[in-house]
Design an enzyme around this catalytic site. Sequence first.
Site, PDB file in Angstrom:
ATOM      1  CB  CYS A  30      -0.686   0.238   0.893  1.00 33.53           C
ATOM      2  SG  CYS A  30       0.166   0.356   2.730  1.00 33.53           S
ATOM      3  CG  ASP A  75      18.033  21.059 -33.637  1.00 31.01           C
ATOM      4  OD1 ASP A  75      18.317  21.526 -32.188  1.00 31.01           O
ATOM      5  OD2 ASP A  75      19.281  21.471 -34.462  1.00 31.01           O
ATOM      6  CG  ASP A  96      17.070  24.792 -30.648  1.00 33.56           C
ATOM      7  OD1 ASP A  96      17.637  25.628 -31.113  1.00 33.56           O
ATOM      8  OD2 ASP A  96      16.280  24.260 -31.477  1.00 33.56           O
ATOM      9  CG  ASP A 143      15.280  26.916 -33.746  1.00 34.77           C
ATOM     10  OD1 ASP A 143      15.302  27.500 -33.620  1.00 34.77           O
ATOM     11  OD2 ASP A 143      15.739  25.592 -34.102  1.00 34.77           O
ATOM     12  CB  CYS A 152       4.283  -0.603   2.042  1.00 37.59           C
ATOM     13  SG  CYS A 152       3.290  -1.700   2.241  1.00 37.59           S
TER      14      CYS A 152
END
Length: 749
Positions: free
Chosen positions: A14, A633, A637, A435, A17
């Site tokens: 659960c 890309d 960037d 871009d 835990c």
Amino acid sequence: MNKKIILKIFGMHCAACAAAIVRQLNSVPGVVEAAVNLASEKASVEYRAGQVDPSQLVAAVERAGYQAEEQDWSQPPKEGLPAEPAATWKKRFLWSLVFSLPLAYLAMGEMLNLPLPRHLFTYLAVLQAILAALVIIVSRDIWRSGAQSLRRLAPNMDALILIGTAAAYGYSLAVVVVHILGGSTLLRMGVEPPPVSLYFESAAFILTFVTLGKYLETLTKSKTNQALKQLVGLRPNEATLWQNGRETKVLIREVKINDILLVRPGEKIPTDGVVVAGYSGVDEKMLTGESLPVEKGVGDLVIGATLNKTGVLRVKATKIGEETMLAQIIKIVEEAMASKAPIQKLADTVSFYFVPAVMVLATTALVGWLMAGYSLPFSLTVFVAVLIVACPCALGLATPTAVMMGTGLAAQSGVLIKSGQALEVAQKVTLVVFDKTGTLTKGEPEVTDVVAWGSKEEELLQVAASVERMSEHPLAQAIVNRAQKYQLPLKEVTRFRAIPGKGVEAVLEGGPIVFGTQRLMQENQIELGPVEKDYERLSREGKTVMILSSDGLVQGLVAVADTLREHSQEAVSRLHQLGKQVAIITGDTRRVGEAVAHKLGIDRVLAEVLPQDKAAEVKRLQGEGEVVAMVGDGINDAPALAQADLGIALGSGTDVAMETGQVVLIKNDLRDVVTAIDLSQYTFRKIKQNLFWAFFYNTLGIPIAAGALYPFTGWLLHPGLAAAAMAFSSVSVVVNTLMMKRYQKPASS
């Protein structure tokens, strides 16, 4: 330097835990952050390299009372570790049911006027005790887990079940013992014998329903992990090694860098590599989503696990093991599934205090009803029902199951979402910044126009190509390619200098050459003169126009155009349908940016932005209150991708793209930007539904179990029904998540 490790956890039941494991992992010196996903039963741990050893993390999990191993998809699980497959829980449930059904007959036979030998009450009561004990033995792991959590002072859901069922069974057993000793003996001693109220069937059916719930939960949770299992299943197990004209079958883990591998039609390519002989069509759709086979010849790169369709290939291995593209994808998906979304913090906080709070509420209800004058059997029924009806599992599963399903669906569509946090941010995005070069466009520009003033076009192109051949810029390569096409001999230049975002300077035959943007001309105080009208015309057409000057005088223009990437217009249109603003960022002039924006229907243009200034521009947009997704890309960037709220990298799974973007588009299809955002919105709708029902269930169920309706209706929740409701609450959350399989990508209207 920080590293990350995935641990497979065994024995979690659960959210409490998971919280206990997180506390132990975070207590290890050198651990930066630990997160445990209840649904995937995995822990994602970020730690400082050199300060922490993976064995220390495994030991920390063991201190919390659970077992763990480092996740390694290339190796089978270690022997000796426990497993809790659905089949195990199914077996336990069936055995529990076998013992519980006759117990129910004995317990409720008199109430239902079923034939029972009433004069044998004592023997029947003992038989009930034995049958209930057999159910407890079958479900002993639940009691063991609960007892261990109580010893660690970190009670979990199993602790609630242990206390509730032990109370019901212990009280009933005490009543039977007292009855056997003889009520008359007690009366002679002046002790009032207790009423004969037995709860053996409550204890048994609570454990039976809990086991059923765990079986159904395990069954459904495994389906949320299906996408990752499919990715793992793509890996070939063997390869054919080609050495000195001889073939040798080897296991995939025995392949080394630079080994030559033979791949026949119908076989999977064993690992990433380069074709050194042969020609074939390769089916890459399992990784990239491309429906048609991709032609591969000598010198072409191939991806491991893709399918060779037609010809025979010889492939030199360039990446093996964890370095292959498939391994990177599996790692990213696995880490995403093991991560937590920020929205889960609320559920985690509630779960941390949930079990102790329920124990207090149950005890309060028991004492309250006793003080109100109600009998011990009545008050005990309330006590057990409150303990059993509470369900932290529903809270613990609400978010991680949906995150797993969302990231899995994305991976199947060729979109790698690296974390639950990225998934959550994606649905909040208000502005998507693309871009231009290499993203909205293919990054493969071509020369479209050459305008010469005072010389021939061939001479102008020759000078421009001679200067640009030392540059690595895509526009420079386009000019050199055009000169080579016309077989123009290139001249030697000296004192070459590239000016990022503006152009180049050099000396050719003793004279200074400046070649680049209008801004570069202005900085050098060079007037456009007779080519100004041509410059404006070509710029309006959306072309990148570079000006060539010699000795301070303009000699002409070279216009270059980059073709738009396929589906870019459709992607912009779909983003608008989702209510998102779209911007373009480019180092080109505003006219070029506006021309591209006009073609695609883009809202905002950020032009003449130098590469090093893109991140600052993204920050400025964030300062305006926008939640920004930057699409690039993945190479030049990187700073802007890191600055953005959500960095989306293209790059067909390249190493750089894998590192820089929070989201990676394997197929380089801009429509997948829409898929990432739309799928995140869909996932978070499911998360909110799951959390609502989990909170609603507990908010409603606990008061009813405590007897809130009894004064008005005379109805009290039976502990067995409470167990059934608790079991099915967590299952319902997972089933709601599994309905995400119906997700459909947004279509352009």
